[in-house]
Scaffold this motif. Sequence first.
Motif, short mmCIF file in Angstrom:
data_model
loop_
_atom_site.label_atom_id
_atom_site.label_comp_id
_atom_site.label_asym_id
_atom_site.label_seq_id
_atom_site.Cartn_x
_atom_site.Cartn_y
_atom_site.Cartn_z
N UNK A 73 0.79 -1.18 0.26
CA UNK A 73 0.14 0.00 -0.10
C UNK A 73 0.69 1.30 0.08
N UNK A 74 0.58 2.02 -0.86
CA UNK A 74 1.57 3.36 -1.38
C UNK A 74 0.63 4.52 -1.11
N UNK A 75 1.16 5.48 -0.23
CA UNK A 75 0.32 6.80 -0.10
C UNK A 75 1.37 7.69 -0.61
N UNK A 76 0.85 8.73 -1.47
CA UNK A 76 1.86 9.71 -2.32
C UNK A 76 1.17 11.00 -2.09
N UNK A 77 2.02 12.02 -1.68
CA UNK A 77 1.19 13.46 -1.67
C UNK A 77 2.19 13.98 -2.83
N UNK A 78 1.66 15.09 -3.31
CA UNK A 78 2.33 16.23 -4.26
C UNK A 78 1.93 17.56 -3.80
N UNK A 79 2.51 18.52 -3.88
CA UNK A 79 2.46 19.89 -3.76
C UNK A 79 3.29 20.65 -4.63
N UNK A 80 3.04 22.00 -5.06
CA UNK A 80 3.88 22.92 -5.68
C UNK A 80 5.18 23.12 -5.03
N UNK A 81 6.30 23.14 -5.52
CA UNK A 81 7.65 23.20 -4.98
C UNK A 81 7.71 24.59 -4.47
N UNK A 82 8.70 24.71 -3.73
CA UNK A 82 9.03 26.00 -2.85
C UNK A 82 9.18 26.87 -3.79
N UNK A 83 10.09 26.83 -5.01
CA UNK A 83 10.23 27.87 -5.93
C UNK A 83 9.16 28.07 -7.15
N UNK A 84 8.11 27.07 -6.81
CA UNK A 84 7.00 27.49 -7.62
C UNK A 84 7.05 26.89 -9.28
N UNK A 85 8.23 26.31 -9.52
CA UNK A 85 8.48 25.67 -10.83
C UNK A 85 8.37 24.15 -11.03
N UNK A 86 8.02 23.47 -9.72
CA UNK A 86 8.04 22.25 -9.95
C UNK A 86 6.98 21.45 -9.07
N UNK A 87 7.33 20.26 -8.54
CA UNK A 87 6.25 19.59 -7.76
C UNK A 87 7.13 18.80 -6.69
N UNK A 88 6.96 18.83 -5.36
CA UNK A 88 7.49 17.90 -4.58
C UNK A 88 6.58 17.07 -3.80
N UNK A 89 6.93 16.00 -2.86
CA UNK A 89 6.12 15.37 -1.96
C UNK A 89 6.73 14.34 -1.22
N UNK A 90 5.77 13.40 -0.72
CA UNK A 90 6.40 12.40 -0.04
C UNK A 90 5.66 11.24 -0.23
N UNK A 91 6.30 10.07 -0.14
CA UNK A 91 5.58 8.53 -0.43
C UNK A 91 5.86 7.79 0.71
#
Length: 168
Positions: free
Chosen positions: A80-98
């Motif tokens: 079972x895998x849980x992934x989160x995504x949000x806009x990166x701090x600089x606003x140009x990409x995406x970052x998250x945690x799994x």
Amino acid sequence: MGSRIEHRAEFAADVPATYAAVAGEAALRARLEQLGGHGAALLSYEESGTNLRYELRQGISADKLPSAVRTLHKGDLVVTRTQTWRVSNDGTGRQGNATVEVGGVPGEIAARTALLANDGRTVLRISGEVTVRIPLFGGKLESVIAEQVTKLLEREAEFTAKWLAEVA
């Protein structure tokens, strides 16, 4: 201590297109159908503004498990895998945690994920750690699981590249 997971893939598309191919609901369902194994399913998919959280289940049949895992775990593995995504701090990409839980195995996988713009292309970076809390055998299992996760991430990157090529 844990076994490290490091993965990097580069895609010939911008961040928004790559994000849709990595984390879009249609792409996730197609990827699970192709790579998800027994009982694969998208369990939840929740968007809130620019944030995303999804949970998926993947199955690995016992006959495809390395012998080191089969000696300690009887039957199929359910992941079972849980992934989160949000806009990166600089606003140009995406970052998250799994986070990943493997049914019947005392331990977990935790990783940081990022999609970064790179000259019109996108780089996917995943950095994490596998921890298995079984005396004497935990370290061996960690390295086997880390190797299997890395292979899965490579197959997912190949799927994403094909998805992007078909959508373009």
